[in-house]
Design an enzyme around this catalytic site. Structure first.
Site, short mmCIF file in Angstrom:
data_model
loop_
_atom_site.label_atom_id
_atom_site.label_comp_id
_atom_site.label_asym_id
_atom_site.label_seq_id
_atom_site.Cartn_x
_atom_site.Cartn_y
_atom_site.Cartn_z
N THR A 95 0.81 -1.22 0.00
CA THR A 95 0.00 0.00 0.00
C THR A 95 0.84 1.28 0.00
O THR A 95 1.95 1.27 0.51
CB THR A 95 -0.85 -0.06 1.28
OG1 THR A 95 -1.61 -1.26 1.22
CG2 THR A 95 -1.73 1.13 1.45
N ARG A 115 -12.49 -8.59 -2.33
CA ARG A 115 -11.91 -8.38 -0.99
C ARG A 115 -11.49 -6.92 -0.83
O ARG A 115 -10.81 -6.36 -1.69
CB ARG A 115 -10.71 -9.29 -0.80
CG ARG A 115 -9.99 -9.11 0.56
CD ARG A 115 -8.81 -8.15 0.47
NE ARG A 115 -8.06 -8.06 1.72
CZ ARG A 115 -7.03 -7.25 1.93
NH1 ARG A 115 -6.62 -6.45 0.95
NH2 ARG A 115 -6.41 -7.21 3.08
N VAL A 116 -11.91 -6.32 0.24
CA VAL A 116 -11.51 -4.94 0.55
C VAL A 116 -10.73 -4.96 1.86
O VAL A 116 -11.16 -5.58 2.83
CB VAL A 116 -12.75 -4.03 0.67
CG1 VAL A 116 -12.35 -2.63 1.10
CG2 VAL A 116 -13.50 -3.98 -0.66
N GLY A 117 -9.60 -4.30 1.85
CA GLY A 117 -8.76 -4.24 3.05
C GLY A 117 -8.99 -2.98 3.86
O GLY A 117 -10.06 -2.36 3.78
N ASP A 118 -7.99 -2.58 4.61
CA ASP A 118 -8.16 -1.46 5.53
C ASP A 118 -8.00 -0.09 4.88
O ASP A 118 -8.53 0.90 5.40
CB ASP A 118 -7.15 -1.57 6.68
CG ASP A 118 -5.71 -1.51 6.18
OD1 ASP A 118 -5.38 -2.24 5.21
OD2 ASP A 118 -4.91 -0.73 6.72
N THR A 167 -0.28 0.54 6.58
CA THR A 167 0.11 -0.45 5.58
C THR A 167 0.42 -1.75 6.30
O THR A 167 1.14 -1.74 7.29
CB THR A 167 1.33 0.00 4.76
OG1 THR A 167 1.86 -1.14 4.05
CG2 THR A 167 2.43 0.56 5.63
N GLY A 168 -0.14 -2.83 5.82
CA GLY A 168 0.14 -4.11 6.49
C GLY A 168 -0.98 -5.09 6.29
O GLY A 168 -1.69 -5.03 5.28
N GLY A 170 -4.21 -6.04 6.24
CA GLY A 170 -5.41 -5.22 6.27
C GLY A 170 -6.47 -5.71 7.23
O GLY A 170 -7.11 -4.91 7.92
#
Lengths: 339, 339
Positions: free
Chosen positions: B204, B232-235, B255-256, B258
């Site tokens: 990210t 899929r949606v992350g943070d 970043t990481g 999610g």
């Protein structure tokens, strides 16, 4: 006191046994309270516009959902199963804005969002923007239990549903006559005003629970705003905004102006006030709903429960469809502030 | 000192003027610090696997982005414009996992997420699961500025983009040879291991800034995990999880992993620790990244800035691509812990 037999020893023993029994029952109840709280949205019409028939129908829907969810807790089930049961019943009940009977977007489709969170972990699953999933809360549960992810959206979420053996339903399943009429009214209103419609922002359903094992859970499900822009996602499926649970602090499900709940991270904020500023759950909800949310112009409400079984149901709107049951004997069904 | 003309009065006046000027400049800098911090992901390869050429190329990309964003602040621009500028440059740079060169999902497509948040308000905009938007951060900005919503996803988000006059690009624009090879490797690895792939969870990009007016802003953009499940949606696009800004506390971009950031509401949690427990920004980041996140097994990092211009860049991984500039003269570009 002396018994008729004049023998003090057995009498004394009986007292002790009764006494211990009472202490044990009290201790057990104090040790393991259970509680279930549900809401059917803070979009309650003014009393003047609410017919007795409609109000009775909402109350019946709330009663059925809270009793079904509470029965899960009573038979030793998990808070996660309890909130899923209550939310699923409201998704299936067309008068609530979730599942069948959800508000329709500007394409005329129900576009559904849901989340579930297990305070033990915590773990979470959510889906947003799905069109063919009868019970979005169950799909959110599958995302939590059977995928490494937290949030799946749109076509990808439905592909996951199929992979998990979920039977999809046609879009027509969700559309009710009332919602089609509501959409037409919204669109006509929007066209006349020449501006973005206000929608009916507060019809979400949700549940929070505490089970005998001390685990908290929260779930929320919604069709969102009537006449919303296709693709719009509100706070319900957003962990921290409309849904949050953590065994260390509290479980919250929100209903209201989703965008305000998202910007203000409402559900997590309540739990953060409990964890970091050591407010009671009631104080935390009051601060967030009546001060912080109101200060920005956001309207809505939340239901919340903490590890001690304290229940809060509060809102800054005219009313909020809600119900609560707990092991202290509480069984409330309410719509307006004065019940 | 005596001037060549031997006239002390003008000399004295000059000193006073210079002195006042110095005081004024110092006071002004102290009054209105500016700062820009960026990251290009915490998915840094071990030093043994990083070639000097690749590292130099990443450093050049970070330098270009931090300088471009900082130039916006230097000429009196807003923190919002500064973070958008820096993130847009990294979206356009194919070596970062955002925009062109984003990681590909299990369908072989880049599926992009981004958010931007204005600490003044606060206001926020985000998009998730878009396939044809060259600069997702700019679309997130449009959602914030020109819609009543916070989050739009998928086809609905792209419809909104078209309504706003955004020119869409074909899916092929995003796919780079390196990402196609990475996906093939992930899929082969996943097939061999017979389990869900780990992906490359930390590529990210993001930026946080403080402008002369004292406004904080944050932005984050990503392609998410390589070989992720479609949808899929992350943070990154979730307000409170991967992105958060509030003038009263701090601005954060993460970043990481999610899913860990989402369940732990990482970005908001850092700001809540600052606001409610009065931790310094550094203490708050340390607690969340090195204690709370690590305790659950979550890996990653954050960049953060507070209203005083304090900068924190921290991570619990091998490294994090990052850069920072501020009005105190700091200009750091770093990859590993020891720079």
């Amino acid at each position: 006191m002396i018994t008729a037999l004049g023998k003090p020893m057995p009498r004394c023993n009986l007292s002790v046994v009764l006494c211990l029994l009472l202490v044990s029952v009290t201790a057990r109840a104090a040790e393991a309270p259970i509680a279930l709280v549900i809401h059917g949205g803070a979009g309650v019409a003014d009393r003047a516009q609410m017919t007795p028939e409609r109000e009775a129908s909402y109350r019946a829907g709330l009663t059925a959902a809270v009793d079904a969810g509470y029965a899960v807790l009573q038979r030793g089930g998990s808070s996660l199963d309890a909130v899923a049961t209550a939310v699923r019943m409201m998704e299936d009940d067309p008068q609530f804005n979730a599942g069948r009977g959800a508000a329709l977007n500007d394409d005329g489709d129900a576009e559904l969002d849901a989340a579930i969170m297990d305070g033990n972990g915590p773990r979470a699953g959510a889906v947003a923007g799905v069109w063919h999933v009868r019970n979005p809360v169950d799909l959110a549960r599958l995302v939590m239990d059977r995928s490494p992810h937290v949030l799946l959206v749109g076509a990808g979420a439905e592909e996951f549903a199929l992979e998990q053996g979920v039977v999809l339903v046609p879009r027509s399943y969700f559309r009710t006559r009332a919602r089609i009429a509501e959409l037409a009214e919204e669109q006509q209103g929007a066209a006349e005003k020449g501006k973005a419609p206000a929608g009916n922002p507060k019809g979400t359903v949700g549940a929070v629970a505490l089970d005998r094992a001390g685990n908290l859970a929260a779930a929320t499900s919604t069709g969102g705003l009537a006449n919303k822009h296709a693709g719009r996602v509100g706070d319900s499926p957003i962990i921290g905004a409309g849904t949050y649970a953590n065994n260390q602090s509290c479980a919250v499900s929100g209903t209201g102006d989703g965008e305000y709940f998202m910007r203000q991270v409402v559900a997590y904020d309540i739990c953060a006030l409990v964890a970091y500023r050591h407010l009671t759950l009631e104080q935390a909800v009051t601060e967030v709903i009546h001060e912080k949310l109101r200060a920005t112009g956001g309207t809505g409400g939340v239901i919340a429960v903490d590890p001690a079984g304290n229940i809060v149901m509060d809102f800054n709107t005219v009313g909020m469809f809600r119900a609560a049951r707990d092991s202290r004997g509480r069984r409330d069904i309410a719509v307006y502030r004065d019940k």
